[in-house]
Design a protein around this motif. Structure first.
Motif, mmCIF file in Angstrom:
data_model
loop_
_atom_site.group_PDB
_atom_site.id
_atom_site.type_symbol
_atom_site.label_atom_id
_atom_site.label_comp_id
_atom_site.label_asym_id
_atom_site.label_seq_id
_atom_site.Cartn_x
_atom_site.Cartn_y
_atom_site.Cartn_z
ATOM 1 N N ASN A 115 0.842 -1.190 0.000
ATOM 2 C CA ASN A 115 0.000 0.000 0.000
ATOM 3 C C ASN A 115 0.881 1.246 0.000
ATOM 4 O O ASN A 115 1.763 1.386 0.853
ATOM 5 C CB ASN A 115 -0.914 -0.006 1.232
ATOM 6 C CG ASN A 115 -1.921 1.117 1.214
ATOM 7 O OD1 ASN A 115 -1.578 2.277 1.386
ATOM 8 N ND2 ASN A 115 -3.182 0.760 1.004
ATOM 9 N N ASN A 173 -0.393 4.484 0.000
ATOM 10 C CA ASN A 173 -1.115 5.656 0.479
ATOM 11 C C ASN A 173 -0.249 6.422 1.482
ATOM 12 O O ASN A 173 0.107 5.884 2.535
ATOM 13 C CB ASN A 173 -2.422 5.219 1.134
ATOM 14 C CG ASN A 173 -3.266 6.384 1.610
ATOM 15 O OD1 ASN A 173 -2.867 7.103 2.527
ATOM 16 N ND2 ASN A 173 -4.416 6.572 1.004
ATOM 17 N N LEU A 184 -1.771 6.780 5.158
ATOM 18 C CA LEU A 184 -1.780 5.533 5.922
ATOM 19 C C LEU A 184 -0.375 5.132 6.345
ATOM 20 O O LEU A 184 -0.148 4.698 7.473
ATOM 21 C CB LEU A 184 -2.416 4.414 5.097
ATOM 22 C CG LEU A 184 -3.935 4.416 4.958
ATOM 23 C CD1 LEU A 184 -4.386 3.202 4.141
ATOM 24 C CD2 LEU A 184 -4.617 4.412 6.311
ATOM 25 N N ASN A 185 0.582 5.262 5.428
ATOM 26 C CA ASN A 185 1.958 4.894 5.745
ATOM 27 C C ASN A 185 2.543 5.799 6.819
ATOM 28 O O ASN A 185 3.271 5.340 7.698
ATOM 29 C CB ASN A 185 2.817 4.931 4.482
ATOM 30 C CG ASN A 185 2.713 3.661 3.666
ATOM 31 O OD1 ASN A 185 3.445 2.707 3.882
ATOM 32 N ND2 ASN A 185 1.778 3.637 2.721
ATOM 33 N N LEU A 229 3.524 -1.399 4.804
ATOM 34 C CA LEU A 229 2.083 -1.592 4.903
ATOM 35 C C LEU A 229 1.641 -2.424 3.700
ATOM 36 O O LEU A 229 1.675 -1.953 2.560
ATOM 37 C CB LEU A 229 1.362 -0.239 4.925
ATOM 38 C CG LEU A 229 -0.164 -0.270 5.061
ATOM 39 C CD1 LEU A 229 -0.575 -0.910 6.383
ATOM 40 C CD2 LEU A 229 -0.733 1.149 4.961
ATOM 41 N N ASP A 243 -0.989 -4.316 1.321
ATOM 42 C CA ASP A 243 -2.376 -4.090 0.913
ATOM 43 C C ASP A 243 -3.103 -5.419 0.860
ATOM 44 O O ASP A 243 -3.126 -6.103 -0.164
ATOM 45 C CB ASP A 243 -2.404 -3.406 -0.455
ATOM 46 C CG ASP A 243 -3.705 -2.653 -0.694
ATOM 47 O OD1 ASP A 243 -4.576 -2.696 0.187
ATOM 48 O OD2 ASP A 243 -3.842 -2.024 -1.751
ATOM 49 N N TYR A 262 -0.739 -5.392 7.794
ATOM 50 C CA TYR A 262 -1.716 -5.570 6.721
ATOM 51 C C TYR A 262 -2.818 -4.529 6.881
ATOM 52 O O TYR A 262 -3.226 -4.218 8.004
ATOM 53 C CB TYR A 262 -2.321 -6.972 6.773
ATOM 54 C CG TYR A 262 -1.358 -8.084 6.411
ATOM 55 C CD1 TYR A 262 -0.200 -8.298 7.152
ATOM 56 C CD2 TYR A 262 -1.613 -8.930 5.342
ATOM 57 C CE1 TYR A 262 0.683 -9.319 6.837
ATOM 58 C CE2 TYR A 262 -0.736 -9.962 5.021
ATOM 59 C CZ TYR A 262 0.409 -10.141 5.773
ATOM 60 O OH TYR A 262 1.284 -11.153 5.448
ATOM 61 N N THR A 263 -3.313 -4.005 5.765
ATOM 62 C CA THR A 263 -4.353 -2.979 5.839
ATOM 63 C C THR A 263 -5.606 -3.515 6.522
ATOM 64 O O THR A 263 -6.368 -2.745 7.119
ATOM 65 C CB THR A 263 -4.707 -2.460 4.439
ATOM 66 O OG1 THR A 263 -4.999 -3.571 3.564
ATOM 67 C CG2 THR A 263 -3.554 -1.653 3.840
ATOM 68 N N LEU A 265 -6.043 -2.508 10.079
ATOM 69 C CA LEU A 265 -6.514 -1.156 10.369
ATOM 70 C C LEU A 265 -8.034 -1.111 10.508
ATOM 71 O O LEU A 265 -8.581 -0.151 11.068
ATOM 72 C CB LEU A 265 -6.066 -0.197 9.261
ATOM 73 C CG LEU A 265 -4.556 -0.125 9.000
ATOM 74 C CD1 LEU A 265 -4.241 0.915 7.940
ATOM 75 C CD2 LEU A 265 -3.792 0.167 10.285
ATOM 76 N N ASN A 266 -8.706 -2.120 9.971
ATOM 77 C CA ASN A 266 -10.163 -2.188 10.119
ATOM 78 C C ASN A 266 -10.579 -2.770 11.459
ATOM 79 O O ASN A 266 -11.750 -2.673 11.843
ATOM 80 C CB ASN A 266 -10.766 -3.035 8.989
ATOM 81 C CG ASN A 266 -10.543 -2.427 7.623
ATOM 82 O OD1 ASN A 266 -10.577 -1.216 7.463
ATOM 83 N ND2 ASN A 266 -10.294 -3.268 6.632
ATOM 84 N N ARG A 271 -5.985 7.976 9.164
ATOM 85 C CA ARG A 271 -6.331 8.567 7.860
ATOM 86 C C ARG A 271 -7.433 9.590 7.988
ATOM 87 O O ARG A 271 -8.316 9.505 8.814
ATOM 88 C CB ARG A 271 -6.748 7.445 6.922
ATOM 89 C CG ARG A 271 -7.917 6.655 7.468
ATOM 90 C CD ARG A 271 -7.943 5.254 6.937
ATOM 91 N NE ARG A 271 -8.534 4.423 7.988
ATOM 92 C CZ ARG A 271 -8.672 3.129 7.916
ATOM 93 N NH1 ARG A 271 -8.245 2.493 6.901
ATOM 94 N NH2 ARG A 271 -9.204 2.453 8.892
#
Length: 269
Positions: free
Chosen positions: A58, A60, A63-64, A90, A92, A109-110, A113-114, A269
Motif C-alpha cells: 500500500n 497511500n 496511511l503509511n 504496509l 495491501d 496488513y491494511t 486497520l479495520n 487517515r
C-alpha cells in the motif's frame, strides 16, 4: 514375538525433546537459543524481501505516515541496540495480521486497520510484534523445532535398531506428544510474554495500554472460530484479556508520565 519399547528409548526421547535452557527472556523465562543474532537477522531480511515481492504494498502516504508514526514511537522505547533502523511496510491485504521479524522488519496488513480502530489499539498490535523480536522468540522457536526434529530422528533410529512393533504408531504418538507438550504451550508462553512486554513499550511511548483490552475484544467479536486453547498456539481471547487487565495497572504510571512529558500525536487517515 511381541517386543516392547526399551526404557532407554523413552528416556532418550524425553531428554532430547526437553533441551537445555541457556538464556533468560525479558520476563525471566529460560530460553534455548541455538542461532546467532546475525543468522536470525539474515533469515528475517530474506523472508521480508520475499514478502515484499509476493504481496502488494500500500502506497497511500497518509496511511503509511500513520503506521510509521506509531511504529517509531514504539521502537524508540525498545532500547534495542541490535536494530539501528526498523523497516516498516504496509501490505495491501484484507487479512487481519501484523508481524515483526528478526533484523528489524515490521509488516502491517491494511486489514488490521479495520480492526484496530484507534492509534492506541494499533500500538498494542505493533508493540506486541516488536516484543516478539526483542524477546528472541523467532530464535527460540527455530531452536525448539531443531531440537524436536533431532530428538524424533534419534528415537526413530533407536526404535529401528530395537525392531519394536508398531513403530509408526509409536513415532506418531511421540510427534503429537512433542507438539502438544512442548511446541504449543511454549508458543502460548511467548504470546503472553509479548503481551506483557508490548504493554510496557506502548505505555512508555504514550499509548493507552487499556486499548490492548479493547483490541482483543474487537478480535473476539470478529468472524471466525477460535480453536480450543490447549490445541492453539495463542491463548484464548478470554485468557488474554484477563492477563492484560492484571498487567495494565503496573504500566499505567509509565503511560501517564509519557503523556505529561508530551508526545507526538499519530493521527489515522
Amino acid at each position: 514375538m511381541k517386543k516392547f519399547i526399551p526404557a532407554f528409548v523413552l528416556s532418550l526421547a524425553a531428554t532430547l525433546l526437553s533441551g537445555c535452557d541457556t538464556h533468560t527472556s525479558p520476563t525471566g523465562r529460560s530460553q534455548t537459543l541455538l542461532f546467532s543474532e546475525s543468522d536470525m537477522a539474515q533469515m528475517g531480511e530474506a523472508s521480508f524481501a520475499q514478502m515484499k515481492q509476493s504481496l502488494p504494498i500500500n502506497r497511500n502516504p497518509q496511511l503509511n505516515a500513520y503506521v510509521n508514526c506509531i511504529t517509531q514511537r514504539i521502537v524508540k522505547q525498545a532500547g534495542d541496540t541490535r536494530h539501528k533502523h526498523w523497516e516498516v511496510v504496509l501490505f495491501d491485504s484484507p487479512q487481519v495480521n501484523a508481524f515483526a521479524l528478526p533484523g528489524g522488519f515490521i509488516g502491517v496488513y491494511t486489514g488490521m486497520l479495520n480492526l484496530a480502530h484507534t492509534p492506541d489499539e494499533l500500538a498494542a498490535v505493533i508493540g506486541h510484534e516488536v516484543a516478539h523480536v526483542l524477546s528472541s522468540h523467532g530464535n527460540e522457536q527455530a531452536s525448539r523445532s531443531e531440537m524436536k526434529n533431532f530428538g524424533l530422528k534419534a528415537v526413530d533410529f533407536a526404535l529401528d535398531m530395537g525392531e519394536v512393533e508398531h513403530r509408526d504408531m509409536v513415532m506418531a504418538a511421540l510427534g503429537l506428544g512433542a507438539e502438544v507438550g512442548i511446541t504449543l504451550p511454549f508458543s502460548r508462553d511467548q504470546e503472553t510474554e509479548a503481551d506483557v512486554v508490548g504493554l510496557v513499550l506502548m505505555a512508555k511511548a504514550g499509548f493507552d495500554p487499556r486499548a490492548a483490552v479493547s483490541l482483543w475484544q474487537n478480535m473476539a467479536r470478529a468472524p471466525g472460530s477460535q480453536p480450543m486453547e490447549i490445541l492453539s498456539t495463542h491463548p484464548s481471547h478470554g485468557s488474554r484479556i484477563e492477563e492484560l487487565n492484571e498487567q495494565i495497572p503496573h504500566v499505567m504510571p509509565a503511560y501517564q508520565q509519557a503523556r505529561e512529558d508530551g508526545i507526538r500525536e499519530c493521527r489515522p487517515r
